[in-house]
Design an enzyme around this catalytic site. Structure first.
Site, PDB file in Angstrom:
ATOM      1  N   LYS A 181       0.627  -0.864   0.020  1.00 33.38           N
ATOM      2  CA  LYS A 181       0.168  -0.339   0.316  1.00 33.38           C
ATOM      3  C   LYS A 181       0.754   1.548   0.248  1.00 33.38           C
ATOM      4  O   LYS A 181       2.131   1.283   0.483  1.00 33.38           O
ATOM      5  CB  LYS A 181      -1.335   0.120   1.586  1.00 33.38           C
ATOM      6  CG  LYS A 181      -2.108  -1.147   0.773  1.00 33.38           C
ATOM      7  CD  LYS A 181      -3.131  -1.221   0.110  1.00 33.38           C
ATOM      8  CE  LYS A 181      -3.472  -2.206  -0.371  1.00 33.38           C
ATOM      9  NZ  LYS A 181      -4.481  -3.213   0.633  1.00 33.38           N
TER      10      LYS A 181
HETATM   11  C1  LIG Z   1      -5.787  -4.116   0.986  1.00 35.44           C
HETATM   12  C2  LIG Z   1      -7.328  -3.940   1.310  1.00 35.44           C
HETATM   13  C3  LIG Z   1      -7.490  -4.058   2.244  1.00 35.44           C
HETATM   14  C4  LIG Z   1      -7.573  -4.740   3.197  1.00 35.44           C
HETATM   15  O1  LIG Z   1      -6.272  -4.417   4.093  1.00 35.44           O
HETATM   16  P1  LIG Z   1      -5.240  -4.692   5.385  1.00 35.44           P
HETATM   17  O2  LIG Z   1      -4.396  -4.057   5.838  1.00 35.44           O
HETATM   18  O3  LIG Z   1      -4.061  -5.979   4.288  1.00 35.44           O
HETATM   19  O4  LIG Z   1      -6.730  -6.041   6.148  1.00 35.44           O
HETATM   20  C5  LIG Z   1      -8.622  -4.120   1.894  1.00 35.44           C
HETATM   21  N1  LIG Z   1      -9.605  -3.207   1.111  1.00 35.44           N
HETATM   22  C6  LIG Z   1      -8.972  -3.014  -0.107  1.00 35.44           C
HETATM   23  C7  LIG Z   1     -10.354  -1.879  -0.939  1.00 35.44           C
HETATM   24  C8  LIG Z   1      -7.652  -3.433  -0.116  1.00 35.44           C
HETATM   25  O5  LIG Z   1      -7.040  -3.662  -1.095  1.00 35.44           O
END
Ligand SMILES: *Cc1c(COP(=O)(O)O)cnc(C)c1O
Length: 381
Positions: A181
Site C-alpha cells: 500500500k
Molecule cells: C488491501 C485492502 C484491504 C485490506 O487491507 P489489510 O490491511 O491487508 O487488511 C481492504 N480493502 C481493500 C480495497 C484493499 O485493497
C-alpha cells in the site's frame, strides 16, 4: 530488464526508526504507536486516529462501533478486495453488492438506492485505486435512509474529494498499511473518525476489551490493575510497525508525487491508442494513484487480457489484477450471489494493473511504456 509489480520504498530512515524501537526495548504497542497515531491525526486533520494491525481489523471494529447485528445488510461494491465484504460476514450480516462504474471502477451511486431494504445498516464505499468514491451522493443516500458510511480507504492515502482529504468525510475511515500500500508497515491499519465515543470503543476493542491505555500498565505512571469492558480482539499495532509508519509518513507526500509522475507518463503515452481504454479520475478529485489500472479494448486487439499479461511477464514486467469481482468466488457463489453485474464483468475481462511505486526510475517507466505499446502494435486486429 526485470520490473516487479511492486517494490517497497525502504531507506535508512525506516531502518533507523525500527532500530530505535528495538533499542528502546519496547516492541509491541507503546510510545511509537501513540506517536504514529498523533502524527497521522495531524496529517489527516481528523479528531481521532486509532492504530490497528490491519485495515481488515479496522473495518471490523468500525462495524462493531456502529453496532452491526446479525441479519443486517451492508452495501459494498462488487469490485474490491475480499476484506470489504468479509468483515460484514463476521457478524452473520449480509454484504449486498452494487455494480461499479465502467470508467472509474467506483461503486455506482445511482444503483445504491434500489439495493436498500429495511435491514440495510451501512454503506462501505471503496476508493478504488486511490480515487475517492462519489461521497456527496453516498452521504445523501445515507442521510435519507439513516445509514452509516464507513470508507474503505485502503488505497487512498492521500486522496482528496472536492478539496477535502479522505479520512474526514464519512463516519469512519479505515486505511491499510499492508506491504504494497501507499504507506507500508508490513501489516497495519488506521481508523479515523471525528466521533470520540466510537474512537474510544474501537480503542478498547482492539486490545481484548481492556480498559483504556492498557499498555501504560508497564510504564512509570501505570499500575497492575485493569478491567475488561467488552469482548474484544487482538488487533493492536506493534511499535515495530509504527516505527516504519512514522518514517514513511514523513515522506508520504513525496511518495505520492512519485506515483503522480508515473501515472502522468502512462496517461500521456497511452492516450493516442484506441486499443487501450484509459482509467478516468473525475475532475473534482485527486487520486493517490495506489494502482494504475489499464483496460484493453479487446475489439481492437487479437489477444486476451491474460495473453497480454503473459506477454508483459515474458518481457520482465510484473502486473496484477484488481480485482476478481466478489461474486465470482466459490464462497460467494455458494451463498447464492449471481453474476448479474454487467459493468464489473465488462471491466474484469479487460483490466490489469501496471507497476506504479516510488523509486521507479524513468528508464523503468519508459521500458514499460515501450513494451505495452509494442505488444499493442503487434496485436492489432
Ligand atoms: C488491501 C485492502 C484491504 C485490506 O487491507 P489489510 O490491511 O491487508 O487488511 C481492504 N480493502 C481493500 C480495497 C484493499 O485493497
Amino acid at each position: 530488464m526485470q520490473i516487479p509489480f511492486h517494490r517497497p520504498y525502504i531507506t535508512e530512515d525506516e531502518i533507523n526508526e525500527v532500530v530505535d524501537s528495538l533499542k528502546k526495548g519496547w516492541i509491541t504497542m507503546g510510545y511509537k504507536t501513540v506517536e504514529f497515531e498523533n502524527r497521522f491525526k495531524e496529517y489527516i486533520g481528523s479528531k481521532n486516529a486509532v492504530a490497528v494491525n490491519s485495515c481488515t481489523a479496522g473495518l471490523h471494529l468500525a462495524l462493531r462501533a456502529i453496532g452491526l447485528k446479525e441479519g443486517d445488510e451492508v452495501i459494498v461494491p462488487t469490485i474490491t478486495f475480499v476484506a470489504t465484504a468479509e468483515v460484514v460476514n463476521y457478524f452473520k450480516a449480509k454484504p449486498v453488492l452494487v455494480d461499479v462504474e465502467k470508467d472509474t471502477h467506483l461503486i455506482d451511486a445511482s444503483k445504491i438506492e434500489e439495493k436498500i431494504t429495511p435491514k440495510t445498516k451501512a454503506i462501505i464505499p471503496v476508493h478504488y485505486s486511490g480515487q475517492p468514491a462519489d461521497m456527496d451522493e453516498i452521504l445523501e443516500i445515507a442521510k435519507k435512509y439513516n445509514l452509516f458510511v464507513i470508507e474503505d480507504a485502503a488505497h487512498s492515502l492521500p486522496a482528496w474529494y472536492k478539496g477535502r482529504i479522505v479520512g474526514i468525510i464519512g463516519d469512519i475511515t479505515a486505511f491499510s498499511f499492508y506491504a504494497t500500500k501507499t504507506l507500508a508497515t508490513g501489516e497495519g491499519g488506521m481508523i479515523t473518525t471525528d466521533n470520540d465515543e466510537w474512537a474510544e470503543k474501537i480503542r478498547i476493542l482492539r486490545l481484548h476489551g481492556i480498559s483504556k491505555d492498557a499498555w501504560k500498565r508497564y510504564s512509570k505512571e501505570g499500575s497492575w490493575e485493569y478491567d475488561v469492558l467488552d469482548n474484544g480482539y487482538k488487533y493492536n499495532m506493534t511499535d515495530i510497525n509504527a516505527a516504519l509508519g512514522l518514517a514513511q509518513l514523513k515522506k508520504l507526500h513525496w511518495m505520492w508525487e512519485e506515483r503522480v509522475r508515473i501515472a502522468d507518463a502512462y496517461n500521456h503515452a497511452f492516450k493516442e491508442y484506441e486499443e487501450l481504454i484509459p482509467y478516468i479520475v473525475k475532475s473534482d478529485r485527486v487520486s493517490s494513484w495506489h494502482l494504475y489500472p489499464l483496460k484493453l479494448n479487446l475489439e481492437a486487439l487479437k489477444i486476451s487480457r491474460n495473453q497480454f499479461i503473459e506477454e508483459l511477464k515474458s518481457r520482465g514486467i510484473g502486473t496484477s489484477i484488481h480485482f476478481i469481482p466478489l461474486y465470482r468466488f466459490s464462497y460467494y457463489k455458494d451463498q447464492g450471489y449471481d453474476k448479474n453485474y454487467p459493468n464489473s464483468e465488462w471491466i474484469f475481462e479487460k483490466v490489469l494493473s501496471l507497476p506504479i511505486f516510488p523509486g521507479m526510475t524513468q528508464q523503468e517507466v519508459n521500458y514499460i511504456i515501450e513494451n505495452v505499446i509494442d505488444i499493442v502494435n503487434k496485436n492489432k486486429r
